[in-house]
Design a protein around this motif. Structure first.
Motif, PDB file in Angstrom:
ATOM      1  N   ASP A  50       0.817  -1.217   0.000  1.00  0.00           N
ATOM      2  CA  ASP A  50       0.000   0.000   0.000  1.00  0.00           C
ATOM      3  C   ASP A  50       0.847   1.261   0.000  1.00  0.00           C
ATOM      4  O   ASP A  50       1.914   1.331   0.622  1.00  0.00           O
ATOM      5  N   ARG A  51       0.324   2.274  -0.684  1.00  0.00           N
ATOM      6  CA  ARG A  51       0.854   3.632  -0.635  1.00  0.00           C
ATOM      7  C   ARG A  51      -0.229   4.472   0.023  1.00  0.00           C
ATOM      8  O   ARG A  51      -1.358   4.548  -0.474  1.00  0.00           O
ATOM      9  N   VAL A  52       0.103   5.066   1.150  1.00  0.00           N
ATOM     10  CA  VAL A  52      -0.889   5.694   2.030  1.00  0.00           C
ATOM     11  C   VAL A  52      -0.787   7.212   1.950  1.00  0.00           C
ATOM     12  O   VAL A  52       0.309   7.782   2.025  1.00  0.00           O
ATOM     13  N   LEU A  53      -1.952   7.857   1.824  1.00  0.00           N
ATOM     14  CA  LEU A  53      -2.053   9.311   1.945  1.00  0.00           C
ATOM     15  C   LEU A  53      -2.751   9.603   3.266  1.00  0.00           C
ATOM     16  O   LEU A  53      -3.902   9.198   3.459  1.00  0.00           O
ATOM     17  N   GLU A  54      -2.060  10.268   4.175  1.00  0.00           N
ATOM     18  CA  GLU A  54      -2.624  10.587   5.486  1.00  0.00           C
ATOM     19  C   GLU A  54      -2.938  12.074   5.548  1.00  0.00           C
ATOM     20  O   GLU A  54      -2.042  12.913   5.404  1.00  0.00           O
ATOM     21  N   LEU A  55      -4.211  12.408   5.774  1.00  0.00           N
ATOM     22  CA  LEU A  55      -4.627  13.798   5.941  1.00  0.00           C
ATOM     23  C   LEU A  55      -4.817  14.081   7.421  1.00  0.00           C
ATOM     24  O   LEU A  55      -5.634  13.444   8.084  1.00  0.00           O
ATOM     25  N   GLY A  56      -4.071  15.055   7.943  1.00  0.00           N
ATOM     26  CA  GLY A  56      -4.101  15.351   9.368  1.00  0.00           C
ATOM     27  C   GLY A  56      -3.192  14.400  10.108  1.00  0.00           C
ATOM     28  O   GLY A  56      -3.643  13.513  10.841  1.00  0.00           O
ATOM     29  N   ALA A  57      -1.884  14.569   9.925  1.00  0.00           N
ATOM     30  CA  ALA A  57      -0.916  13.569  10.395  1.00  0.00           C
ATOM     31  C   ALA A  57      -0.508  13.754  11.845  1.00  0.00           C
ATOM     32  O   ALA A  57       0.245  12.930  12.382  1.00  0.00           O
ATOM     33  N   GLY A  58      -0.951  14.847  12.504  1.00  0.00           N
ATOM     34  CA  GLY A  58      -0.685  15.013  13.936  1.00  0.00           C
ATOM     35  C   GLY A  58       0.790  15.068  14.266  1.00  0.00           C
ATOM     36  O   GLY A  58       1.537  15.862  13.698  1.00  0.00           O
ATOM     37  N   ILE A  59       1.241  14.188  15.172  1.00  0.00           N
ATOM     38  CA  ILE A  59       2.657  14.171  15.563  1.00  0.00           C
ATOM     39  C   ILE A  59       3.444  13.103  14.795  1.00  0.00           C
ATOM     40  O   ILE A  59       4.609  12.847  15.099  1.00  0.00           O
ATOM     41  N   GLY A  60       2.801  12.491  13.806  1.00  0.00           N
ATOM     42  CA  GLY A  60       3.518  11.532  12.977  1.00  0.00           C
ATOM     43  C   GLY A  60       3.631  10.145  13.569  1.00  0.00           C
ATOM     44  O   GLY A  60       4.396   9.314  13.053  1.00  0.00           O
ATOM     45  N   TYR A  61       2.859   9.870  14.601  1.00  0.00           N
ATOM     46  CA  TYR A  61       2.940   8.551  15.238  1.00  0.00           C
ATOM     47  C   TYR A  61       2.372   7.463  14.326  1.00  0.00           C
ATOM     48  O   TYR A  61       3.022   6.435  14.096  1.00  0.00           O
ATOM     49  N   ILE A  62       1.163   7.684  13.798  1.00  0.00           N
ATOM     50  CA  ILE A  62       0.555   6.676  12.947  1.00  0.00           C
ATOM     51  C   ILE A  62       1.385   6.462  11.686  1.00  0.00           C
ATOM     52  O   ILE A  62       1.629   5.323  11.263  1.00  0.00           O
ATOM     53  N   SER A  63       1.832   7.545  11.053  1.00  0.00           N
ATOM     54  CA  SER A  63       2.641   7.396   9.842  1.00  0.00           C
ATOM     55  C   SER A  63       3.945   6.662  10.141  1.00  0.00           C
ATOM     56  O   SER A  63       4.395   5.825   9.346  1.00  0.00           O
ATOM     57  N   SER A  64       4.559   6.962  11.283  1.00  0.00           N
ATOM     58  CA  SER A  64       5.786   6.255  11.667  1.00  0.00           C
ATOM     59  C   SER A  64       5.514   4.773  11.867  1.00  0.00           C
ATOM     60  O   SER A  64       6.295   3.907  11.439  1.00  0.00           O
ATOM     61  N   TYR A  65       4.397   4.477  12.510  1.00  0.00           N
ATOM     62  CA  TYR A  65       4.058   3.078  12.791  1.00  0.00           C
ATOM     63  C   TYR A  65       3.811   2.297  11.506  1.00  0.00           C
ATOM     64  O   TYR A  65       4.355   1.194  11.316  1.00  0.00           O
ATOM     65  N   ILE A  66       3.003   2.851  10.606  1.00  0.00           N
ATOM     66  CA  ILE A  66       2.676   2.075   9.405  1.00  0.00           C
ATOM     67  C   ILE A  66       3.866   1.986   8.453  1.00  0.00           C
ATOM     68  O   ILE A  66       4.007   1.003   7.721  1.00  0.00           O
ATOM     69  N   ALA A  67       4.736   3.014   8.462  1.00  0.00           N
ATOM     70  CA  ALA A  67       5.913   2.976   7.597  1.00  0.00           C
ATOM     71  C   ALA A  67       6.980   2.040   8.138  1.00  0.00           C
ATOM     72  O   ALA A  67       7.626   1.308   7.382  1.00  0.00           O
ATOM     73  N   LYS A  68       7.147   2.028   9.467  1.00  0.00           N
ATOM     74  CA  LYS A  68       8.232   1.264  10.085  1.00  0.00           C
ATOM     75  C   LYS A  68       7.807  -0.146  10.465  1.00  0.00           C
ATOM     76  O   LYS A  68       8.511  -1.122  10.174  1.00  0.00           O
TER      77      LYS A  68
END
Length: 228
Positions: A50-68
């Motif tokens: 998956d290639r994810v587009l996150e709108l409203g990324a906050g402190i980057g916790y969710i993006s860090s989790y799904i990427a890492k």
């Protein structure tokens, strides 16, 4: 909590910053339950390709989790608050990630009337998650932020999935949008802002484009829509 302190939870490390990490957020990070429902849900609908587009990324916790941790192919984070966008970049650097992009902009719907300078007011509030495009509710400052049409963001990111937490913006963001390659949309519904009509507008806009409500992953006010 002193600057320099590192929070560690679910395989993600986040730096303390007094300007970003409020006592409430710090307590949740320390307990390990910050955005816990979202962390539990994402492995149920995201895949490594998956290639994810996150709108409203906050402190980057969710993006860090799904990427890492999940290891998705790429995450594009859209965050209107410039201080948060800078913090997200620091958080991603701390994980050693190379599969993320952070954009400091506002996503707008396909029928949005863009201003000539392609910027709009974004109202900063404390705590940070209350910041939005809504001029009410006592903002502490106003930032002029660039606008990008959602369909363009999706195309540029090659997005197959979206995660959306935009403080009421979910009411209109999908209206007349070309969702292109997106097949999964995980949306937090801010009922206190958009009320019943706004929830219906969100559901109607996605239903019109062939998305349905997936009850297996949805919980409370966070809903997963899948493309038929």
């Amino acid at each position: 909590m002193p600057d320099g302190h590192i929070y560690e939870l679910n395989g993600v490390r986040l730096p303390h910053d007094d300007a970003i990490i409020t006592p409430q957020v710090a307590a949740a990070l320390t307990r390990g339950n910050y955005e816990r429902p979202e962390v539990l849900a994402t492995p149920m609908f995201l895949d490594p390709e998956d290639r994810v587009l996150e709108l409203g990324a906050g402190i980057g916790y969710i993006s860090s989790y799904i990427a890492k941790v999940i290891g998705v192919a790429h995450v594009t984070c859209v965050e209107a608050n410039p201080k948060l966008a800078e913090y997200i970049r620091r958080a991603h650097d701390m994980q050693g990630l190379s599969n993320t992009t952070v954009k400091n902009c506002v996503a707008v719907s396909g029928n949005a009337d863009l201003s000539p300078e392609k910027e709009m007011n974004f109202y900063i509030r404390e705590p940070f998650w209350s910041s939005s495009l809504d001029p009410g509710r006592d903002p502490v400052s106003v930032e002029r932020i660039s606008q990008e049409v959602l369909s363009d963001l999706i195309k540029d990111a090659g997005a197959t999935a979206m995660i959306v937490d935009i403080e009421g913006g979910e009411r209109d963001i999908f209206r007349d949008a070309d969702l292109g390659s997106v097949r999964k949309i995980y949306v937090e519904l801010h009922t206190r802002y958009i009320r019943a009509r706004g929830i219906k507008a969100c559901f109607d806009a996605l239903s019109a484009q062939g998305f349905y409500y997936d009850q297996r992953v949805s919980h409370g006010g966070v809903v997963l829509f899948r493309k038929l």
